[in-house]
Design a protein around this motif. Structure first.
Motif, PDB file in Angstrom:
ATOM      1  N   GLU A  50     -39.260  96.721 -31.279  1.00 33.86           N
ATOM      2  CA  GLU A  50     -39.767  96.928 -29.764  1.00 33.86           C
ATOM      3  C   GLU A  50     -40.854  98.043 -29.782  1.00 33.86           C
ATOM      4  N   LEU A  51     -42.110  97.436 -29.292  1.00 34.12           N
ATOM      5  CA  LEU A  51     -43.255  98.150 -29.537  1.00 34.12           C
ATOM      6  C   LEU A  51     -43.954  98.278 -28.345  1.00 34.12           C
ATOM      7  N   TYR A  52     -44.909  98.966 -28.029  1.00 31.28           N
ATOM      8  CA  TYR A  52     -45.858  98.831 -26.745  1.00 31.28           C
ATOM      9  C   TYR A  52     -46.953  97.682 -27.231  1.00 31.28           C
ATOM     10  N   ASP A  53     -46.828  96.496 -26.924  1.00 36.31           N
ATOM     11  CA  ASP A  53     -47.620  95.332 -27.240  1.00 36.31           C
ATOM     12  C   ASP A  53     -48.913  95.593 -27.041  1.00 36.31           C
TER      13      ASP A  53
END
Lengths: 266, 547
Positions: A91-94
């Motif tokens: 989970e990353l800030y895409d």
């Protein structure tokens, strides 16, 4: 085991239940600096839950969890400053670029943005990602994302690393680099808490292996120690033996049979 | 990353944040990241790798929404009135509160109840209070931009027409109002989160949204009714129930400070306007960690799906042609059931669409005459407003939290996209519009008598036609294949406007037809044919490839 130091992680009588089932049934554990713990167990055994409890992501447990000698239930999040975490799901800030994302994570850990960005750029370069530093993470491949996650977990030079399948998606060369990084960090007194399903890797890099099954610790010791107690020669074999699983051939056979069935209907 | 002007404004207030136990630098960087991300479009899975580099055509979260600006111009009418501030300003604030609150509940509930960030942010040394404050401020910044767009014109006019004191009271009251709305909503959610548990909680939140939006719509009606819009000149008479009307609180200071009316009643209400928001805000800040902790319940494991899919299967067999269409009918059906974000955004509109026709009818009734009189009017046409639901529903069907799953569309052998869209739209109609229509229709039938039945039967094909038009007016997108972003919603305001007009046009057409003797009996087959035709051209059978 003889340890002069205080444990960095100490867990006593950890119980956890989700509404309908027990996930952890009285885990007791003390982890010392410089150890690489291979934390293994079948799906749903409670590995991720344990790690999430230690990170304060999951609440409602009973028992005590002490990290750096301090009970984490006191609500003070400061201990997380010395922890790095690679979650199971990337989970990353895409929509941010790696530069922005890592700068931001660095800031959350109390670093200065410019310092964090500069450090991140060098680390990205070392993992062959300098070209992607100013690109949005959304355009990254799985392996690239995993590298960004790894960097984000180590950017602030933490004393404990919680890694959940940290090598997933990495190519063989990167795997070698990362394994070497873990070994060097451990040699410098950092603690690595490593959960994975890939037994070969766990066998090779862990200084201590903890196997949980059904919410209980069923084995704890170095690979050599585990091998002594078991008839099996590989960690995979020990894993199968201790989790009481010996039907893999039958199941695989049935599985293939079911796949084949559909054809006859057409 | 962009430096936002809002953040510089916040910097001035950092002392206040520090005192409430918030880690200001962390708060600031979280907000900065959030605002930056809002301004960017996440390339959807299906858009492919085309625009992965920094695209220039990006929607800023602060772009002015002209539809709100238009509404704001109307508010000018109220602020230029001299004297009787309590009336004009109560109405102004009632309109504002209605708008802001409904927007908050439908558009920002998902942000307030968001858990997605947790793994990223909460595994870092960020305390609960800071995280929650960041979330609240994120919402508040949007609310304030929205409010500013709406109140902007009237604020400027009031500065020149009414002077600086009026302007300052107005501005302060607007900010207090925003805080009040945000905090009350959050506290209601907190209460629900505390009282209920697990799977039930998720349903309850949706019901509460429906009830809230109905409550706000009705409350708004009460304000304008009780003060009686037509009598702006009537002298003011205090009454106890005004203590319960928040818009009246915010209107009181104008009367007190500018109108020269120093009654105890007005003083109390003015104090309420200041004290209640501040007090609730303090309570909320105190309870923030609890809010974050309770949110965790939403993440608790899903109970096993009780729905065996029988209903969907039977309906899909009845209404769909072809296997693909039935497949996507069932897919959309179950996604609408399970996708929390979809429900969070659509259910408030469901409530609103449910109540809106009756509010209009209530207005007719209020205007004089009883049920008998009502039956002789064409007020039954208000039933058309229940189709407003389709506007939101069709627009929201494209979004999903698990939008990444959309790769499946590319890998399965699809003959064309028509069956996908057709199945999707049919599922939305059958799951949302039809139940709503049945409820409304039953009550309308009771209100208007059996004589209304032929009209009711005509309304249905008209609404079906309207649903397809809604679908056609919006940019096409595969069901549940995009990530929701509040900033992008503004792209749809234009077509929302057009859709409104079409709906009113359909109702108008019905009105005209109903004037012609036996007109509806000719209109009915026309509508059926029009439906057949539009479904045909909207979802052509022979479409191939298409991505």
């Amino acid at each position: 085991m003889n340890h002069a130091q205080e444990p960095v992680i100490s867990i006593e009588g950890l119980w956890m239940n989700y509404s309908d089932r027990m996930v952890l049934r009285g885990i007791d554990l003390a982890v010392y600096p410089g150890q690489i713990i291979g934390y293994i167990g079948p799906n749903g055994a409670g590995k991720s839950t344990t790690v999430k409890i230690m990170l304060g992501l999951v609440e409602g447990y009973t028992g005590t969890v002490r990290i750096f000698g301090r009970d984490i239930s006191d609500g003070d999040a400061a201990y997380k400053r010395r922890i790095g975490y690679v979650p199971e799901v990337a989970e990353l800030y895409d929509s941010l670029t790696a530069k922005e994302y890592l700068g931001f994570i660095g800031e959350l850990y109390g670093m200065k943005r410019t310092d964090a960005e500069e450090k991140a750029e060098r680390l990205m370069g070392l993992l062959n990602l300098e070209h992607a530093f100013n690109m949005r993470i959304a355009s990254y491949s799985k392996g690239m994302r995993q590298k960004v996650l790894l960097i984000s977990s180590m950017l602030h030079d933490p004393d404990i690393l919680f890694l959940d399948e940290p090598l997933s998606g990495l190519d063989a060369n990167s795997v070698m680099i990362v394994k070497e990084i873990f070994a060097s960090l451990a040699a410098r007194g950092k603690t690595i808490f490593y959960s994975s399903h890939i037994m070969d890797v766990v066998e090779k890099i862990s200084s201590r292996i903890i196997l949980i099954n059904g919410g209980d610790i069923v084995a704890d010791g170095s690979f050599a120690e585990l091998k002594e107690k078991s008839r099996e020669g590989s960690l995979e074999g020990i894993f199968n033996e201790l989790t009481g699983f010996d039907r893999f051939r039958d199941i695989a056979g049935e599985f293939v049979a079911v796949i084949g069935e559909g054809d006859s209907n057409d | 990353m962009t430096e936002f002007y809002v953040l510089k404004l916040l910097d001035r207030l950092q002392g206040v944040f520090r005192r409430t136990g918030v880690d200001y630098p962390v708060l600031r960087s979280i907000l900065q990241v959030k605002l930056t991300m809002d301004a960017r479009r996440t390339p959807t899975v299906l858009a492919g790798g085309k625009d992965n580099k920094q695209t220039t055509a990006e929607g800023s979260p602060f772009r002015i929404q002209w539809i709100y600006l238009l509404l704001g111009l109307m508010l000018i009418l109220f602020v230029v009135q001299d004297g009787n501030y309590i009336f004009s300003m109560s109405i102004t604030f009632a309109i504002l509160m209605f708008m802001i609150a409904t927007t908050l509940i439908s558009d920002f509930s998902s942000v307030m109840l968001d858990l997605r960030d947790k793994n990223i942010l909460f595994s870092k040394p960020v305390n609960r209070r800071t995280l929650n404050m960041a979330k609240s401020l994120h919402v508040l910044i949007y609310l304030l931009t929205l409010t500013l767009t709406v109140t902007g014109p009237s604020l400027i006019v009031s500065l020149f027409k009414q002077g600086i004191v009026f302007f300052l009271i107005y501005a302060a009251a607007v900010i207090l109002m925003d805080c009040l709305i945000l905090v009350i909503t959050a506290l209601i959610y907190l209460l629900i989160l505390r009282v209920f548990d697990g799977e039930k909680l998720k349903d309850i939140i949706n019901y509460v949204q429906i009830i809230l939006s109905i409550g706000i719509a009705v409350g708004y009606q009460l304000v304008s009714r009780l003060f009686n819009l037509a009598d702006l000149t009537v002298s003011y008479e205090p009454a106890w129930w005004q203590y319960l009307l928040a818009p009246a609180w915010f209107a009181s200071p104008f009367e007190l400070l500018l109108g020269g009316n120093r009654s105890v009643h007005l003083t109390v209400m003015s104090v309420l306007a200041l004290v209640v928001p501040v007090l609730l805000l303090a309570v909320y800040i105190k309870l923030m960690p609890m809010f974050e902790r309770s949110l965790q319940k939403l993440a608790s494991e899903e109970g096993a799906g009780k729905d065996s899919g029988n209903m969907a299967r039977r309906l899909s067999e009845l209404f769909c042609q072809g296997k693909e269409e039935a497949l996507f009918f069932r897919f959309t059906w179950s996604m609408m059931r399970n996708e929390r974000d979809f429900k969070l955004k659509v259910y408030p509109t469901f409530g609103l669409s449910l109540i809106l026709p009756f509010i209009f009818i209530f207005n007719v009734l209020w205007g004089g005459g009883g049920l008998e009189e009502l039956r002789n009017t064409k007020a039954f046409l208000f039933i058309y407003f229940c189709a407003l639901l389709m506007m939101t529903a069709v627009q929201m069907l494209r979004y999903s939290t698990s939008y990444r799953g959309a790769w499946i569309y590319k890998t399965i052998p699809l003959p064309g996209l028509s069956p996908v869209y057709r199945g999707m739209l049919k599922a939305a109609i059958l799951r949302l519009l039809i139940p709503l229509f049945v409820i409304e229709g039953a009550i309308f039938l009771w209100l208007f008598g059996v004589r209304f039945l032929p009209h009711l039967i005509i309304v249905l094909p008209a609404l079906l036609l309207y649903s397809v038009l809604c679908f056609r007016l919006l940019p096409k997108s595969l069901p549940f294949s995009e990530q929701y972003s509040a900033a992008r919603q503004k792209d749809f305001t234009g077509s929302a406007f057009v859709q409104m007009f079409i709906l009113m046009g359909l109702a108008g057409l019905h009105y005209v037809i109903s004037l012609i003797p036996f007109g509806i009996y000719i209109y009915a087959p026309v509508l059926v044919i029009a439906n057949w035709w539009i479904w045909r051209i909207s979802f052509p059978r022979a479409e191939l490839g298409g991505s």
